[in-house]
Design a protein around this motif. Structure first.
Motif, short mmCIF file in Angstrom:
data_model
loop_
_atom_site.label_atom_id
_atom_site.label_comp_id
_atom_site.label_asym_id
_atom_site.label_seq_id
_atom_site.Cartn_x
_atom_site.Cartn_y
_atom_site.Cartn_z
N GLY A 264 35.77 -82.68 -38.88
CA GLY A 264 37.15 -83.08 -38.66
C GLY A 264 38.03 -81.84 -38.61
N ALA A 265 39.28 -82.03 -38.22
CA ALA A 265 40.20 -80.89 -38.05
C ALA A 265 40.39 -80.12 -39.35
CB ALA A 265 41.53 -81.39 -37.51
N ALA A 266 40.58 -80.82 -40.45
CA ALA A 266 40.80 -80.15 -41.74
C ALA A 266 39.54 -79.42 -42.19
CB ALA A 266 41.24 -81.16 -42.79
N GLU A 267 38.38 -80.06 -42.03
CA GLU A 267 37.11 -79.43 -42.41
C GLU A 267 36.86 -78.18 -41.57
OE1 GLU A 267 33.42 -82.08 -43.83
OE2 GLU A 267 34.29 -82.68 -41.92
N LEU A 268 37.13 -78.28 -40.26
CA LEU A 268 36.93 -77.14 -39.37
C LEU A 268 37.88 -76.00 -39.72
CD1 LEU A 268 35.35 -76.02 -36.99
CD2 LEU A 268 37.05 -77.02 -35.47
N ALA A 269 39.12 -76.34 -40.02
CA ALA A 269 40.09 -75.31 -40.40
C ALA A 269 39.63 -74.58 -41.66
CB ALA A 269 41.46 -75.92 -40.60
N ASP A 270 39.12 -75.33 -42.65
CA ASP A 270 38.63 -74.72 -43.89
C ASP A 270 37.41 -73.84 -43.60
OD1 ASP A 270 40.61 -75.91 -45.37
OD2 ASP A 270 39.32 -77.53 -46.16
N ALA A 271 36.49 -74.35 -42.78
CA ALA A 271 35.28 -73.59 -42.46
C ALA A 271 35.62 -72.32 -41.69
CB ALA A 271 34.32 -74.46 -41.65
N ASN A 272 36.56 -72.39 -40.76
CA ASN A 272 36.96 -71.21 -39.99
C ASN A 272 37.67 -70.20 -40.90
OD1 ASN A 272 35.86 -72.17 -37.64
ND2 ASN A 272 37.78 -73.00 -36.87
N HIS A 273 38.48 -70.71 -41.82
CA HIS A 273 39.15 -69.82 -42.78
C HIS A 273 38.11 -69.06 -43.61
CE1 HIS A 273 42.37 -68.45 -45.46
NE2 HIS A 273 41.50 -68.66 -46.43
N LEU A 274 37.10 -69.79 -44.10
CA LEU A 274 36.05 -69.17 -44.89
C LEU A 274 35.26 -68.16 -44.05
CD1 LEU A 274 34.56 -69.00 -47.59
CD2 LEU A 274 33.10 -70.89 -46.80
N ALA A 275 34.99 -68.50 -42.79
CA ALA A 275 34.28 -67.56 -41.91
C ALA A 275 35.09 -66.29 -41.70
CB ALA A 275 33.97 -68.23 -40.57
N ALA A 276 36.39 -66.42 -41.55
CA ALA A 276 37.26 -65.25 -41.38
C ALA A 276 37.26 -64.39 -42.66
CB ALA A 276 38.67 -65.67 -41.01
N VAL A 277 37.28 -65.04 -43.81
CA VAL A 277 37.24 -64.30 -45.08
C VAL A 277 35.91 -63.57 -45.21
CG1 VAL A 277 37.17 -64.56 -47.60
CG2 VAL A 277 38.92 -65.77 -46.27
N HIS A 278 34.80 -64.26 -44.91
CA HIS A 278 33.48 -63.60 -44.96
C HIS A 278 33.46 -62.39 -44.02
CE1 HIS A 278 31.23 -67.42 -46.43
NE2 HIS A 278 31.65 -66.70 -47.43
N ASP A 279 33.96 -62.58 -42.81
CA ASP A 279 33.97 -61.47 -41.86
C ASP A 279 34.77 -60.30 -42.41
OD1 ASP A 279 32.39 -62.75 -40.06
OD2 ASP A 279 33.94 -63.05 -38.54
N LEU A 280 35.95 -60.60 -42.91
CA LEU A 280 36.86 -59.55 -43.36
C LEU A 280 36.34 -58.82 -44.60
CD1 LEU A 280 39.55 -58.29 -42.61
CD2 LEU A 280 40.67 -59.93 -44.10
N LEU A 281 35.76 -59.55 -45.53
CA LEU A 281 35.34 -58.94 -46.79
C LEU A 281 33.89 -58.48 -46.83
CD1 LEU A 281 37.13 -61.30 -49.34
CD2 LEU A 281 37.90 -59.09 -48.44
N VAL A 282 33.04 -59.06 -45.99
CA VAL A 282 31.61 -58.73 -46.05
C VAL A 282 31.13 -58.08 -44.75
CG1 VAL A 282 29.27 -59.64 -46.37
CG2 VAL A 282 31.17 -60.62 -47.68
N PHE A 283 31.27 -58.78 -43.64
CA PHE A 283 30.59 -58.36 -42.43
C PHE A 283 31.26 -57.19 -41.72
CE2 PHE A 283 29.45 -62.93 -42.92
CZ PHE A 283 28.19 -62.68 -43.44
#
Length: 176
Positions: free
Chosen positions: A102-121
């Motif tokens: 859903g839109a909210a789930e996708l927004a949360d997942a994309n936010h987490l992916a961006a955080v992972h990218d920024l802090l780890v990858f």
């Protein structure tokens, strides 16, 4: 390489949500990246072998120059785009839609992916690029060659990052 190997054998931590849409392709791509990283590590270690001095330096260092430029520019561009995304400029990153979410789930997942990218990858890309650049820089013997290496690499990173910015500005879809 550890993260790519983890993803290659089916791990999912840190993968963006769209990777779940094509698990076989994701695993195959990560096997390929793992192999390339092993070859890269062996290439760097080969610089220490005495026979490496008999090979033209441009032939040995060209792959390292390309890899270092791509890794560092990936990190620079990734930090900029993910920071913009997390700052509310969601157009800065083009996360693919995932129909199962859903839109909210996708927004949360994309936010987490961006955080992972920024802090780890992205820091991993930066470290990898800097280490490749330093290994090649150390191989060079003269200050003039080291200066040329440093400036040409800095120019390549700037041009690749600028190219990425232009692609993003014209809304072209491309990945490095």
């Amino acid at each position: 390489m550890a993260v790519h190997l983890y993803w290659a054998v089916g791990g999912t931590w840190g993968l963006p949500p769209a990777a779940a849409l094509r698990p076989a392709e994701t695993q195959a791509a990560n096997w390929l990246v793992s192999a390339i990283e092993v070859i890269g590590a062996m290439w760097v270690l080969a610089l220490l072998h005495p026979a490496a001095r008999r090979v033209p330096s441009w032939l040995l260092l060209s792959p390292l120059w390309i890899a270092a430029a791509v890794c560092v520019s990936h990190a620079v561009f990734g930090v900029i785009t993910k920071s913009l995304y997390l700052g509310g400029v969601h157009e800065a990153v083009d996360f693919p839609a995932v129909p199962e979410l859903g839109a909210a789930e996708l927004a949360d997942a994309n936010h987490l992916a961006a955080v992972h990218d920024l802090l780890v990858f992205e820091p991993c890309f930066l470290a990898q690029g800097v280490l490749l650049a330093l290994a090649a820089w150390q191989y060079l013997r003269t200050p003039a060659h080291r200066r040329l290496w440093t400036w040409s690499l800095a120019l390549a990173v700037a041009l690749i990052t600028l190219f990425g910015a232009v692609l993003a500005f014209v809304d072209a879809k491309a990945a490095i």
